[in-house]
Design a protein around this motif. Sequence first.
Motif, PDB file in Angstrom:
ATOM      1  N   UNK A  11       0.838  -1.206   0.000  1.00  0.00           N
ATOM      2  CA  UNK A  11       0.000   0.000   0.000  1.00  0.00           C
ATOM      3  C   UNK A  11       0.873   1.257   0.000  1.00  0.00           C
ATOM      4  N   UNK A  12       1.924   1.255   0.814  1.00  0.00           N
ATOM      5  CA  UNK A  12       2.823   2.410   0.849  1.00  0.00           C
ATOM      6  C   UNK A  12       3.482   2.614  -0.514  1.00  0.00           C
ATOM      7  N   UNK A  13       3.925   1.531  -1.127  1.00  0.00           N
ATOM      8  CA  UNK A  13       4.557   1.624  -2.442  1.00  0.00           C
ATOM      9  C   UNK A  13       3.565   2.116  -3.496  1.00  0.00           C
ATOM     10  N   UNK A  19       1.533   9.221  -5.714  1.00  0.00           N
ATOM     11  CA  UNK A  19       1.953  10.567  -5.294  1.00  0.00           C
ATOM     12  C   UNK A  19       3.067  11.084  -6.194  1.00  0.00           C
ATOM     13  N   UNK A  20       3.944  10.193  -6.613  1.00  0.00           N
ATOM     14  CA  UNK A  20       5.030  10.579  -7.520  1.00  0.00           C
ATOM     15  C   UNK A  20       4.452  11.035  -8.861  1.00  0.00           C
ATOM     16  N   UNK A  21       3.524  10.280  -9.402  1.00  0.00           N
ATOM     17  CA  UNK A  21       2.882  10.671 -10.662  1.00  0.00           C
ATOM     18  C   UNK A  21       2.192  12.027 -10.502  1.00  0.00           C
ATOM     19  N   UNK A  39      -6.489  13.192  -4.762  1.00  0.00           N
ATOM     20  CA  UNK A  39      -6.111  12.846  -6.134  1.00  0.00           C
ATOM     21  C   UNK A  39      -5.606  11.412  -6.256  1.00  0.00           C
ATOM     22  N   UNK A  40      -5.001  10.891  -5.203  1.00  0.00           N
ATOM     23  CA  UNK A  40      -4.421   9.545  -5.298  1.00  0.00           C
ATOM     24  C   UNK A  40      -5.269   8.476  -4.607  1.00  0.00           C
ATOM     25  N   UNK A  41      -6.450   8.862  -4.139  1.00  0.00           N
ATOM     26  CA  UNK A  41      -7.361   7.889  -3.541  1.00  0.00           C
ATOM     27  C   UNK A  41      -6.986   7.471  -2.138  1.00  0.00           C
ATOM     28  N   UNK A  59      10.549  13.607   1.226  1.00  0.00           N
ATOM     29  CA  UNK A  59      11.802  12.847   1.123  1.00  0.00           C
ATOM     30  C   UNK A  59      11.604  11.569   0.309  1.00  0.00           C
ATOM     31  N   UNK A  60      10.484  10.883   0.529  1.00  0.00           N
ATOM     32  CA  UNK A  60      10.197   9.661  -0.226  1.00  0.00           C
ATOM     33  C   UNK A  60      10.002   9.970  -1.710  1.00  0.00           C
TER      34      UNK A  60
END
Length: 188
Positions: A11-13, A19-21, A39-41, A59-60
């Motif tokens: 889930x984190x990945x 979030x990156x997209x 936006x990312x659900x 940071x991630x």
Amino acid sequence: MPTTKEAPSAREQELLERAYAYSLTHGLGDLSLRPLATAIGSSPRVLLFLFGSKDGLIRALLARGRADQLELLRRTEQQYDEPPGLTVVAHELWTWLAAPERRPLMTFWVEAYGRSLVSPEGPWADFARSTVDDWLELLKTSAPDETEARRTGVLAMLRGALIDLLATNDLARTTAALDDYLAGTKTP
């Protein structure tokens, strides 16, 4: 006693990739957890739980962006049995950096690089320096006989041309400038 961070959950990945997209199209400067989570659900609460804080999430995201960059460096190094030289590698890097489909990633990189310079103590800490070190190491591996000054000049030209390309969208002019610079930096 050393501690190790557990591998991220699925889930984190998944949320990190989403979030990156999102950050590639919206940037990081005004990142607000509520619109991002929507936006990312997800929810701000879940993001805070998974990443510890907004800074932890940033940071991630920076680490995720850097992973794309490091993958380029690894692929470039693996293409050759022996060092190809600065001109060859610089042209390959430029082709990759300047590709239209990478403009969001490159904009993200420029934003993170700039923020690292003006906010060196925050989540951006050391991003710019690490990026420079990574690229200089690739150029050293690709052109071990070149001087550090020449490799630094090529890196500076690539960064400058990239920033100019992002600002103007003038690929022909920035590519011509890079070609002209590289023609003048060949080893005699």
